[in-house]
Design a protein around this motif. Structure first.
Motif, PDB file in Angstrom:
ATOM      1  N   MET A  86      20.778  30.143  16.846  1.00 40.38           N
ATOM      2  CA  MET A  86      21.945  29.252  16.753  1.00 40.38           C
ATOM      3  C   MET A  86      21.491  27.815  16.546  1.00 40.38           C
ATOM      4  O   MET A  86      22.114  27.042  15.827  1.00 40.38           O
ATOM      5  N   GLU A  87      20.383  27.445  17.190  1.00 40.01           N
ATOM      6  CA  GLU A  87      19.828  26.093  17.066  1.00 40.01           C
ATOM      7  C   GLU A  87      19.412  25.788  15.634  1.00 40.01           C
ATOM      8  O   GLU A  87      19.394  24.638  15.208  1.00 40.01           O
ATOM      9  N   ALA A  88      19.044  26.825  14.914  1.00 36.97           N
ATOM     10  CA  ALA A  88      18.538  26.627  13.551  1.00 36.97           C
ATOM     11  C   ALA A  88      19.645  26.236  12.575  1.00 36.97           C
ATOM     12  O   ALA A  88      19.385  25.690  11.516  1.00 36.97           O
ATOM     13  N   VAL A  89      20.873  26.527  12.957  1.00 33.16           N
ATOM     14  CA  VAL A  89      22.006  26.188  12.081  1.00 33.16           C
ATOM     15  C   VAL A  89      22.475  24.767  12.400  1.00 33.16           C
ATOM     16  O   VAL A  89      22.709  24.437  13.556  1.00 33.16           O
ATOM     17  N   LEU A  90      22.602  23.934  11.363  1.00 34.87           N
ATOM     18  CA  LEU A  90      23.008  22.537  11.592  1.00 34.87           C
ATOM     19  C   LEU A  90      24.413  22.441  12.163  1.00 34.87           C
ATOM     20  O   LEU A  90      24.660  21.832  13.186  1.00 34.87           O
ATOM     21  N   VAL A  91      25.343  23.056  11.434  1.00 30.35           N
ATOM     22  CA  VAL A  91      26.744  22.976  11.822  1.00 30.35           C
ATOM     23  C   VAL A  91      27.304  24.393  11.847  1.00 30.35           C
ATOM     24  O   VAL A  91      27.128  25.154  10.896  1.00 30.35           O
ATOM     25  N   ALA A  92      27.966  24.757  12.946  1.00 30.43           N
ATOM     26  CA  ALA A  92      28.515  26.110  13.051  1.00 30.43           C
ATOM     27  C   ALA A  92      29.930  26.174  12.506  1.00 30.43           C
ATOM     28  O   ALA A  92      30.344  27.190  11.951  1.00 30.43           O
ATOM     29  N   GLY A  93      30.683  25.088  12.645  1.00 31.93           N
ATOM     30  CA  GLY A  93      32.068  25.139  12.195  1.00 31.93           C
ATOM     31  C   GLY A  93      32.689  23.768  11.978  1.00 31.93           C
ATOM     32  O   GLY A  93      32.189  22.761  12.478  1.00 31.93           O
ATOM     33  N   VAL A  94      33.782  23.759  11.221  1.00 29.79           N
ATOM     34  CA  VAL A  94      34.544  22.538  10.963  1.00 29.79           C
ATOM     35  C   VAL A  94      35.958  22.763  11.500  1.00 29.79           C
ATOM     36  O   VAL A  94      36.574  23.777  11.176  1.00 29.79           O
ATOM     37  N   THR A  95      36.444  21.848  12.309  1.00 27.97           N
ATOM     38  CA  THR A  95      37.798  22.025  12.853  1.00 27.97           C
ATOM     39  C   THR A  95      38.644  20.794  12.537  1.00 27.97           C
ATOM     40  O   THR A  95      38.121  19.744  12.161  1.00 27.97           O
ATOM     41  N   TYR A  96      39.954  20.948  12.707  1.00 30.22           N
ATOM     42  CA  TYR A  96      40.837  19.797  12.522  1.00 30.22           C
ATOM     43  C   TYR A  96      41.989  19.886  13.496  1.00 30.22           C
ATOM     44  O   TYR A  96      42.308  20.961  14.013  1.00 30.22           O
TER      45      TYR A  96
END
Ligand code: ASP
Ligand code: MG
Length: 412
Positions: free
Chosen positions: A247-257
Motif C-alpha cells: 500500500m505504501e508503494a502506491v502514491l495515491v489510493a483514491g480521489v474524493t470530493y
C-alpha cells in the motif's frame, strides 16, 4: 472452517426476491463449512419511511420513542431471512439486539456499542445454527432500545465480528467494492483491491459513502478485516485491513470530493489573543462543526480568517459569525456557498515527495483556482469553485494513474 460475519445492506434485502437471493448466498457459505452470523439492514427506503412517520406525528418526537420506531425495520428483515433459510432446510434463528444483548450507551439515535454478549450465539453456532441479527439496534443499561445513527448496520456488523473474533466481516452492498473515485464522474475508476484503515477513514470522511465511518474506526481498533463486496455477483471486492508495504508503494489510493461545505471569511479581524476563541466558541456552542481554517499573515495588526462549515449549517453560521464579527471589531463577513473540497488520499504520501506539487500543478493546468488547502499525513484537500468539481476529480484521477481497464459497476 471459518467464522464469517456477513452483513447485507438495504438494497440487498430490498424485496422478497432479494432476501431469497441473500438466503442462497448465506446457505452457500454455510455449506462450504463455515459458521455464519448474518447482520441485516432494513429493506431499502424503510428507515426513511419510519423517520417520516415520526415527523408526521409531531415536530420533535422523543428520541426514546424514535428509536423504538426506527429499529423495527431491521426486525422485519431478520425474521424474513430466518424463515427463508428454514424453508430451505437450514437451522436458522433470529435474535433482536436486546436478546443477544448488543449493549450500548444511552445516547438515543446515535448510541455507541459498549459490549456484545457472545454466549448465546456461540452455543447456537456449535449446534449448526445460522444466526441472524439486526444491524443498527442496541439496548442501553436500563433496557431501552437504542439505534446507532444512520448507516449504523455497518458498525453493528464489525462489532459483532470483533466480539466473536470472526475471521472476516463481509459487507455486502450494491457496488463491487471501494473505488479509486466516484465511477459516476470517472467511468475508468478502478476497484481498489485492498486499502488501509487510515485511508478508508479519510476516504469515508471526505465523501466516499461505502462504509459508515464509525465501523472503520471499530475495525481498526479491533483489527477486524472488512471485505466490502457486491451481493449481486461473486467478484472479489475490497479488503479494508492493516497497512502493508504494497500500500505504501502506491502514491495515491483514491480521489474524493465533497460539495457539502460552504466557506465563510471574516475580514480585518484584530490580530490579538482570544479573538479566534471568541469566533469559534460561538459556532461550537450552536453545534456548528468547522472543518478547514486559514488565518492570513497579518498587516497593521489586522488579519483575515477563512473557514468552512457544513452546507446545511451555512445560514445559521453566517448569522452567528456576523453577530460575533461586530463584537470583535472585524470589518466584514463574506460567504460563499458554491465551493467543493477535492482530496487525494494515500499512505504512500508519507514516504514520497512531490505529491502536493503534482496536485496543484494538475489543477492549475486546467485553470482551477485553489482557495484553501489542508493536509494530513496521508491526504491533501483543496477547496475550489464547485463548478469545477468533476473536472478536478477527473484530471487528478488521471494524473495519479488511477484509471484501470477492468472497471465494472453494478447497475440496479
Ligand atoms: N436501516 C438503517 C439506516 O437506513 C441502518 C443501516 O441500514 O445501516 O440508516
Ligand atoms: Mg449502509
Amino acid at each position: 472452517m471459518a467464522l464469517v460475519v456477513q452483513k447485507y445492506g438495504g438494497t440487498s434485502v430490498g424485496s422478497i426476491e432479494r432476501i431469497q437471493n441473500v438466503a442462497r448466498r448465506v446457505a452457500k457459505a454455510y455449506d462450504e463449512g463455515n459458521d455464519i452470523v448474518v447482520v441485516l439492514s432494513a429493506m431499502s427506503g424503510e428507515t426513511n419511511k419510519l423517520v417520516a412517520l415520526a415527523n408526521e406525528i409531531c415536530e420533535f418526537p422523543s428520541e426514546r420513542e424514535y428509536d423504538v420506531l426506527v429499529s423495527t425495520g431491521e426486525q422485519v428483515t431478520i425474521a424474513l431471512l430466518s424463515m427463508c433459510l428454514q424453508s430451505m432446510g437450514y437451522k436458522a434463528k433470529s435474535y433482536t439486539a436486546a436478546q443477544i444483548p448488543i449493549r450500548t450507551d444511552s445516547a438515543h439515535t446515535r448510541a455507541r456499542i459498549s459490549s456484545i454478549d457472545d454466549q448465546r450465539v456461540r452455543e447456537d453456532l456449535r449446534n449448526g445454527t445460522i444466526i441472524v441479527v439486526p444491524g443498527f439496534q442496541g439496548v442501553d443499561p436500563e433496557g431501552n432500545l437504542t439505534t446507532l445513527g444512520r448507516g449504523g448496520s455497518d458498525t453493528s456488523a464489525v462489532a459483532v465480528a470483533a466480539a466473536l473474533k470472526a475471521d472476516v466481516c463481509e459487507i455486502f452492498t450494491d457496488v463491487d467494492g471501494v473505488y479509486t473515485t466516484d465511477p459516476r464522474i470517472v467511468p475508468e475508476a478502478s476497484k481498489i483491491e485492498k486499502i488501509s484503515y487510515d485511508e478508508m477513514l479519510e476516504m469515508a470522511s471526505l465523501g466516499a459513502k461505502v462504509l459508515q465511518i464509525r465501523s472503520v474506526e471499530f475495525a481498526k481498533k479491533y483489527g477486524v478485516v472488512i471485505h466490502v463486496r457486491s451481493s449481486f455477483n461473486d467478484n472479489p471486492g475490497t479488503l479494508v485491513m492493516k497497512e502493508d508495504p504494497e500500500m505504501e508503494a502506491v502514491l495515491v489510493a483514491g480521489v474524493t470530493y465533497n460539495k457539502d461545505e460552504a466557506k465563510i471569511s471574516v475580514m480585518r479581524v484584530p490580530d490579538k489573543p482570544g479573538i479566534a476563541a471568541q469566533l469559534f466558541t460561538s459556532l461550537s456552542q450552536s453545534n456548528v462543526t468547522v472543518d478547514m481554517i486559514i488565518q492570513n499573515v497579518s498587516h497593521d495588526g489586522f488579519t483575515d480568517m477563512t473557514f468552512t462549515v457544513p452546507h446545511g449549517d451555512y445560514k445559521k453560521a453566517m448569522k452567528i459569525v456576523e453577530g460575533t464579527a461586530t463584537g470583535i471589531g472585524a470589518s466584514e463577513v463574506k460567504g460563499d456557498e458554491h465551493i467543493a473540497k477535492v482530496s487525494i488520499v494515500g499512505v504512500g504520501m508519507r514516504s514520497h515527495s512531490g505529491v502536493a506539487s503534482q496536485m496543484f500543478a494538475c489543477l492549475a493546468q486546467e485553470g482551477i483556482n485553489v482557495h484553501m488547502i489542508s493536509t494530513s499525513e496521508i491526504k491533501i484537500s483543496c477547496i475550489i469553485d464547485s463548478k469545477y468539481t468533476e473536472l478536478a476529480v477527473r484530471v487528478l484521477h488521471e494524473s495519479f494513474g488511477l484509471s484501470g481497464e477492468d472497471v465494472q459497476q453494478e447497475t440496479l
